[in-house]
Write an enzyme that holds these catalytic residues in place. Structure first.
Site, PDB file in Angstrom:
ATOM      1  N   GLU A 193      68.368  60.977  67.838  1.00 47.47           N
ATOM      2  CA  GLU A 193      66.912  61.178  67.898  1.00 47.47           C
ATOM      3  C   GLU A 193      66.455  62.205  66.862  1.00 47.47           C
ATOM      4  OE1 GLU A 193      69.076  61.392  70.435  1.00 47.47           O
ATOM      5  OE2 GLU A 193      68.161  60.854  72.360  1.00 47.47           O
TER       6      GLU A 193
ATOM      7  N   CYS B 295      66.979  67.152  72.485  1.00 50.67           N
ATOM      8  CA  CYS B 295      66.118  66.109  71.912  1.00 50.67           C
ATOM      9  C   CYS B 295      64.820  65.990  72.709  1.00 50.67           C
ATOM     10  CB  CYS B 295      66.865  64.775  71.869  1.00 50.67           C
ATOM     11  SG  CYS B 295      68.329  64.828  70.799  1.00 50.67           S
TER      12      CYS B 295
END
Lengths: 197, 197
Positions: free
Chosen positions: B86, B121
């Site tokens: 991500e 993330c």
């Protein structure tokens, strides 16, 4: 990326002054206050030189006091929302030692940060391998000047300690707060995303 | 860094196949499932080509279905604990559009990820400017094969929604889980830091 041709790497350019400034610190840092004052100075320099937000961080070898890598917030100049001071310091330190884990050998690494980590940087700490974090200003001090700290677990300090990561708060807090306030007085950009909403 | 001479940039090398593979996806992606299958395939390719952990992600323009940037986990090969799929996708997308904020213009960007974001993330998502995230496998699926998701707020979905970020879970979850399990069967390295403790 897919329109500009293949991009094979991610590159974040660090401010030119950062490395020279760090190299000038020849002696090991022998107190936690000395380490903290160094990262507060990084934050202050980042404001003065207009190279990013008012945040500084560094990775030290806790035993020897040796500086492994510095970091400053370069979100705006690098067009990268993840380039917080702590993330830059962690990534640079890992490139320096050649491992994604700063806790693999006998070295105890510590992350020193001028302001307590936001939700992202907090989440990054256990993955980094550091064993101790030293914090200057509180997250609420960053919020007081307009920065968003994100959704942290209520007891984030306890969560880190539960993973064996020591947390020291309020180290030179007044000096660290002063840098945040200075950023406001010079009209520094409070750059949180999602303002378009 | 301070012993190897000045380091003026942070460089993460992406797997060679990643860009070519992504460029080969010429058509816009017209369903959420098509986007999810693409990132699951990135995760699978990352295993097959031995270029990192079993995680894929991408940033799309939600309206047109155009792929803006792909990402895969390159923690081990890049010696960088923050190089989750991500994070790579977010940073690449921001370099591509030339802004730290994927939400500033009229474009609605979405992050599609083969497994729900870990604590780091998750914290990065609000800073990125994305307005929607699509998740395949659950965090518990990653934990089931040995990965650590970190300390997320109990209601992390609600926290994102409270910031105006839509969250879709369990998209092609079985296919996404299968990739995680495949990683185990091929003896993939579960690389969490702090093992030395």
């Amino acid at each position: 990326m897919l329109h500009d041709g293949p991009r094979s790497e991610l590159v974040l350019h660090l401010p030119e002054w950062l490395c020279q400034f760090s190299i000038a610190q020849k002696r090991p840092f022998d107190t936690v206050e000395a380490k903290m004052r160094f990262v507060i100075e990084l934050a202050e320099q980042n404001i003065e030189r207009q190279t990013g937000g008012p945040f500084g961080a560094a990775i030290f070898d806790a035993d020897s006091g040796r500086l492994i890598a510095p970091g400053v917030n370069i979100v705006v100049p690098s067009n990268c929302s993840i380039a917080h001071a702590e993330m830059v310091a962690i990534a640079l330190a890992q490139q320096t030692i050649g491992s994604y884990d700063l806790g693999t050998d006998n070295t105890v690494c510590e992350l020193v940060t001028s302001t307590e980590p936001c939700a992202m940087c907090l989440g990054a700490i256990p993955w980094s391998g550091v064993r101790r974090i030293l914090c200057g200003a509180r997250g609420e001090d960053a919020c007081a000047v307009g920065f968003d700290e994100g959704a942290k677990p209520a007891d984030w300090v306890g969560a880190l300690r539960g993973r064996g990561i020591e947390v020291v708060q309020d180290l030179c807090r007044a000096e660290a707060q002063a840098v945040l306030r200075h950023y406001l007085t010079v009209g520094g950009h409070i750059y949180n995303a999602q303002r378009g909403r």
